[in-house]
Design an enzyme around this catalytic site. Structure first.
Site, PDB file in Angstrom:
ATOM      1  N   GLY A 172      31.298  40.391  35.249  1.00 42.25           N
ATOM      2  CA  GLY A 172      30.405  41.443  34.761  1.00 42.25           C
ATOM      3  C   GLY A 172      30.899  42.842  35.083  1.00 42.25           C
ATOM      4  O   GLY A 172      32.040  43.050  35.477  1.00 42.25           O
ATOM      5  N   HIS A 199      37.866  43.860  29.697  1.00 42.24           N
ATOM      6  CA  HIS A 199      37.123  42.638  29.355  1.00 42.24           C
ATOM      7  C   HIS A 199      36.949  42.544  27.831  1.00 42.24           C
ATOM      8  O   HIS A 199      37.107  41.471  27.237  1.00 42.24           O
ATOM      9  CB  HIS A 199      35.731  42.654  29.988  1.00 42.24           C
TER      10      HIS A 199
HETATM   11  P1  AMP Z   1      36.681  40.156  36.474  1.00 45.77           P
HETATM   12  O1  AMP Z   1      35.351  40.438  35.851  1.00 45.77           O
HETATM   13  O2  AMP Z   1      37.252  41.327  37.200  1.00 45.77           O
HETATM   14  O3  AMP Z   1      36.684  38.881  37.262  1.00 45.77           O
HETATM   15  O4  AMP Z   1      37.689  39.911  35.269  1.00 45.77           O
HETATM   16  C1  AMP Z   1      37.423  38.972  34.270  1.00 45.77           C
HETATM   17  C2  AMP Z   1      38.647  38.818  33.413  1.00 45.77           C
HETATM   18  O5  AMP Z   1      39.004  40.062  32.834  1.00 45.77           O
HETATM   19  C3  AMP Z   1      39.874  38.344  34.240  1.00 45.77           C
HETATM   20  O6  AMP Z   1      40.614  37.414  33.466  1.00 45.77           O
HETATM   21  C4  AMP Z   1      40.628  39.631  34.438  1.00 45.77           C
HETATM   22  O7  AMP Z   1      42.019  39.431  34.632  1.00 45.77           O
HETATM   23  C5  AMP Z   1      40.361  40.354  33.133  1.00 45.77           C
HETATM   24  N1  AMP Z   1      40.573  41.785  33.306  1.00 45.77           N
HETATM   25  C6  AMP Z   1      40.075  42.580  34.286  1.00 45.77           C
HETATM   26  N2  AMP Z   1      40.554  43.841  34.160  1.00 45.77           N
HETATM   27  C7  AMP Z   1      41.389  43.839  33.092  1.00 45.77           C
HETATM   28  C8  AMP Z   1      42.205  44.832  32.460  1.00 45.77           C
HETATM   29  N3  AMP Z   1      42.261  46.074  32.895  1.00 45.77           N
HETATM   30  N4  AMP Z   1      42.926  44.463  31.374  1.00 45.77           N
HETATM   31  C9  AMP Z   1      42.887  43.187  30.908  1.00 45.77           C
HETATM   32  N5  AMP Z   1      42.135  42.208  31.460  1.00 45.77           N
HETATM   33  C10 AMP Z   1      41.401  42.527  32.543  1.00 45.77           C
END
Ligand code: AMP
Length: 279
Positions: free
Chosen positions: A29, A35
């Site tokens: 989230g 995301h």
């Molecule tokens: P998180 O909500 O931080 O657990 O991230 C969920 C998904 O989004 C994970 O697969 C992350 O690697 C991806 N994600 C987070 N930040 C980025 C970003 N800046 N660029 C691409 N994907 C991202």
């Protein structure tokens, strides 16, 4: 868009969905354009897209920011609605883990033991266990993970191979703000001066990549280049700057194509990670 709040409801819904074409984007989230890029890709490649929002307590260490992790359900749902997501799965921790202590834990050796795994003991056990649970509940055909969390991506790929999950893992490139800072839910914590320091991470990675593109293959010199840039900032601590291979995250002395420079550092109270693939 339909919001599903229990495991049982998600499992019931899953029985009604087309078997062949379910794209899944697991998140914690506080969504941003990084995301959204995973969601857009999932939408493009699947008939139906499921996004989960679950701040997973088991992947946070005792002194980490679980309680303070940013949350904004209303804004997240708006963003997902705008991006034409079909289903949002938002279970409670009690529903995911049950009232008793969860004794089944997915632990990977090697790739999960170094760097993030070493600095955050138990972190990848928490990640693997929750992702395995989510895969079992949602049963996606394809699941989308960001290169931003490079070691997590490698760990999940290995888990899928080792445990024969019938899901294809799709890596997605890191999205950055115009100044180069890798997008992260945790960036909201950064003051303007923190942000100026944080920017030196991507600047250092960019400088090292430029050196690599000019032919430099000595990993110690490339790592030094990142550290030189970061030395201009006011970091509360640098956990690591390493050059590793993208498979098992072992250190490399020669920066062969596909190697990754990974960084973890603290700015104020906020721990940031970033990386650059050399290709
Ligand atoms: P998180 O909500 O931080 O657990 O991230 C969920 C998904 O989004 C994970 O697969 C992350 O690697 C991806 N994600 C987070 N930040 C980025 C970003 N800046 N660029 C691409 N994907 C991202």
């Amino acid at each position: 868009m339909q919001v599903i709040r229990t495991v049982a409801a998600m499992q019931d819904l899953r029985k009604t969905l087309p078997e062949e074409s379910i794209g899944f984007v697991p998140t914690m989230g506080y969504l941003h354009a990084g995301h959204a890029s995973l969601v857009a890709r999932a939408r493009l490649e699947n008939a139906c897209t499921v996004v989960s929002i679950f701040v997973n307590p088991t992947q946070f260490g005792p002194n980490e920011d679980f309680a303070n992790y940013p949350r904004d359900e209303e804004r997240d749902l708006e963003l997902l609605e705008t991006n034409n997501v079909d289903f949002v799965f938002m279970p409670s921790a009690l529903d995911i883990y049950g009232a008793e202590k969860n004794t089944a834990v997915v632990h990977l050796n090697t790739v999960a033991d170094t760097l993030e795994g070493a600095k955050r003991p138990g972190h990848f056990d928490g990640v693997c266990t929750v992702v395995a649970k989510l895969f079992n509940i949602v049963r996606p055909k394809q699941a989308y993970f960001g290169q931003k969390d490079a070691q997590q991506l490698a760990v999940i790929k290995k888990m899928v191979r080792d445990l024969n999950f019938a899901v294809k893992i799709i890596p997605c490139p890191t999205r950055r703000d115009p100044d180069g800072l890798a997008m992260s839910s945790r960036n909201v914590y950064l003051s303007p001066s923190d942000r100026a320091t944080a920017l030196l991470i991507s600047r250092g990675l960019g400088a090292a990549k430029a050196l690599w593109q000019e032919g430099q293959r000595d990993s110690a010199l490339l790592v030094d280049r990142v550290r030189q840039e970061m030395a201009h900032g006011n970091f509360a601590g640098i956990d690591y700057v390493e050059l590793v291979n993208g498979e098992d995250f072992a250190k490399m002395t020669e920066a062969l194509p596909g190697a990754i420079i990974v960084v973890a550092a603290k700015v104020g109270q906020t721990r940031l990670i970033d990386n650059m693939v050399l290709e």
